[in-house]
Design an enzyme around this catalytic site. Structure first.
Site, mmCIF file in Angstrom:
data_model
loop_
_atom_site.group_PDB
_atom_site.id
_atom_site.type_symbol
_atom_site.label_atom_id
_atom_site.label_comp_id
_atom_site.label_asym_id
_atom_site.label_seq_id
_atom_site.Cartn_x
_atom_site.Cartn_y
_atom_site.Cartn_z
ATOM 1 N N ARG A 78 6.818 -3.308 -5.563
ATOM 2 C CA ARG A 78 5.814 -4.188 -4.949
ATOM 3 C C ARG A 78 4.507 -3.968 -5.698
ATOM 4 N NH1 ARG A 78 2.333 -3.527 -0.120
ATOM 5 N NH2 ARG A 78 1.870 -5.578 0.798
ATOM 6 N N ASN A 155 -1.683 -8.875 1.636
ATOM 7 C CA ASN A 155 -1.500 -7.543 2.194
ATOM 8 C C ASN A 155 -2.269 -7.383 3.501
ATOM 9 O OD1 ASN A 155 -0.638 -4.615 1.774
ATOM 10 N ND2 ASN A 155 -2.861 -4.384 1.999
ATOM 11 N N GLU A 156 -1.618 -6.869 4.536
ATOM 12 C CA GLU A 156 -2.247 -6.488 5.812
ATOM 13 C C GLU A 156 -3.361 -7.463 6.190
ATOM 14 O OE1 GLU A 156 -3.333 -2.381 5.381
ATOM 15 O OE2 GLU A 156 -1.270 -1.770 4.945
ATOM 16 N N HIS A 222 4.329 -2.347 8.028
ATOM 17 C CA HIS A 222 3.872 -1.124 7.362
ATOM 18 C C HIS A 222 3.867 0.001 8.386
ATOM 19 C CE1 HIS A 222 1.562 -3.554 4.049
ATOM 20 N NE2 HIS A 222 2.864 -3.846 4.124
ATOM 21 N N TYR A 224 2.897 3.676 9.372
ATOM 22 C CA TYR A 224 2.103 4.895 9.206
ATOM 23 C C TYR A 224 1.993 5.562 10.584
ATOM 24 C CZ TYR A 224 1.166 3.216 4.486
ATOM 25 O OH TYR A 224 1.311 2.797 3.186
ATOM 26 N N GLU A 251 5.567 -0.948 3.434
ATOM 27 C CA GLU A 251 4.852 0.277 3.072
ATOM 28 C C GLU A 251 5.162 1.337 4.113
ATOM 29 O OE1 GLU A 251 0.628 0.149 2.653
ATOM 30 O OE2 GLU A 251 0.624 -1.693 1.444
ATOM 31 N N TRP A 280 4.879 3.838 -0.217
ATOM 32 C CA TRP A 280 3.510 3.831 -0.745
ATOM 33 C C TRP A 280 3.178 5.240 -1.230
ATOM 34 C CZ3 TRP A 280 0.168 -0.204 -1.452
ATOM 35 C CH2 TRP A 280 -1.115 0.159 -1.925
#
Length: 453
Positions: A78, A155-156, A222, A224, A251, A280
């Site tokens: 990516r 992205n985001e 994503h 996290y 990610e 990531w």
């Protein structure tokens, strides 16, 4: 990259909508396509992303990174790009070179515009509509690359504020791209800095998917600090699977300033359920999250602990990555490969002389209290148009998840029926489906019956 997120005030909403399950492509397509919640390459082979993110726009001189991540086993990269609104614009010539580097190294390219990151909260962030302008300006570069490129719109695209319009804005962006002639598979990121703690993407994904005239959209979460337990990971990804919507982990890391994600659960669940992921990130992190570098100073011979885990660990890239078949490699299996050799297989019944089917039950992996199983259905002497397999567990086992099948349980009795895309089998041909189950004390193999239509 990421900022600390709070799940306070988020409500758990049931996913009320499902999408039609489209069958696996029967012949080669112009590029990637989506069917039945899965991603298929241009040859019609299922493709499961196993790769990394690479911050090309900030490190454009690091062109050797593509060969480096390929040498470590990745099948996808990516690539961070900029529209020119927050960082130096990646020109048409530069993007064309990125695509050529991906192809030369037999990597699938997921291209993303990073300037949208945290819109509504992050100063200078751009709208998805502005990101579409950038993609349309690359039309000459993207044309003809549908077999090798997936377009990640932005992205985001929202932070933790003003994200209520995510569904409308995403749908409109997809429709603009299609109207502009882009036929690639499109990837859309979640709001809330990509982590969707508000469940905005989860609860509106079906309507966004339906807004795509090509029905060729993949969703990206994503993971996290919001995803710090196995239960949160399996619940979020599982709801997309249940709805037949394609999802990838675009990610994730092993640690972050907003919390400690459960990377082992992300990897295990993704492997068991055929979900793609992209770690990531390759190298060059700053802002206090340098520990997320997979390689130190872009050196593939100097992997960090995180890099060792992602490339060489259990359920990591070397163990699970399969090169896209468009490069002439071996297509990936339609169900995830076991992490250990199958210990036992029940014998099939004798094939009926005229048509019909048989089924075998295999435990492909087992751990205390749980196991992964596979059932393979084989047509008899004539082609069949559908099948139903069934069995009764003798020791109280339960199926907790399944894939590539319509499965129901009543007590210890399990009934499994084909999906739209794996019911038609030529004489002697096979289809398989998988599942996760629980057990206590004993996990003996059941006898499986099979009837064909």
């Amino acid at each position: 990259m990421k900022t600390r997120l709070s799940a306070a005030g988020a409500t758990l909403l049931a996913l009320l909508v499902t999408v039609l399950a489209f069958g696996q492509p029967a012949h080669a397509a112009a590029g990637f396509s989506v069917a039945g919640g899965k991603l298929y390459d241009a040859n019609g082979a299922e493709f499961i992303m196993r790769g990394v993110n690479h911050a090309h726009t900030w490190y454009p001189q690091q062109t050797s990174s593509f060969a480096d991540v390929k040498a470590l086993g990745a099948n996808t990269v990516r690539v961070v790009l900029s529209s020119g609104d927050r960082w130096t614009r990646n020109t048409n010539a530069d993007v064309a070179n990125v695509i050529s580097l991906c192809k030369a190294n037999r990597l699938i390219c997921v291209l993303e515009v990073h300037d949208t990151t945290g819109y509504g909260e992050q100063s200078g962030a751009i709208t998805l509509d502005r990101a579409v302008d950038y993609w349309l300006s690359l039309a000459d570069v993207l044309a003809g690359q549908e077999r090798y490129v997936i377009v990640n719109i932005g992205n985001e695209p929202y932070g933790n504020q003003n994200y209520a319009s995510w569904a409308t804005d995403s749908a409109n962006a997809i429709k603009r791209l299609r109207a502009g002639g882009l036929t690639h598979t499109i990837m859309v990121d979640a709001p809330n800095w990509g982590q969707d703690w508000s469940f905005t993407m989860r609860d509106n994904a079906a309507s966004v998917f339906a807004a795509d005239p090509a029905r060729n959209t993949v969703f990206s979460i994503h993971m996290y600090g919001v995803f710090d337990t196995a239960a949160e990971i399996s619940d979020y990804l599982g709801r997309f699977r249940t709805a037949g919507l394609p999802i990838v982990v675009g990610e994730f890391g092993f640690n972050h300033s907003d919390g400690n994600p459960d990377e082992d659960a992300i990897l295990a669940y993704s492997q068991a359920n055929g979900i793609g992921w992209l770690g990531w990130s390759w190298s060059g992190n700053g802002g206090g999250v340098e520990y997320l570098d997979l390689a130190t100073n872009f050196n593939p011979a100097s992997l960090s602990d995180w890099g060792q885990r992602l490339f060489n660990g259990v359920n990591g890239i070397r163990q699970t990555s399969r090169e896209a078949s468009v490069f002439g490699g071996t297509p990936p299996p339609t169900t995830p490969p076991p992490t250990t050799p199958p210990p036992t297989t029940s014998p099939p019944t004798t094939p009926p002389p005229n048509g019909g089917c048989t089924a075998t039950f295999t435990v492909t992996n087992q751990w205390q209290g749980g196991f992964q199983g596979e059932v393979r259905v084989t047509a008899g002497a004539r082609a069949i148009t559908g099948w139903t397999a069934g069995w009764t567990f003798a020791n109280g086992q339960r199926v907790t998840q399944s894939w590539n099948v319509a499965l129901t349980s009543s007590g210890t009795t399990v009934t499994a029926r084909n999906t739209d895309y794996n019911g038609r089998l030529a004489a002697g041909a096979s289809a398989s489906f998988g599942f996760l189950g629980s057990w206590t004390g004993t996990n003996s193999l059941p006898v499986v019956s099979c009837t064909a239509s």
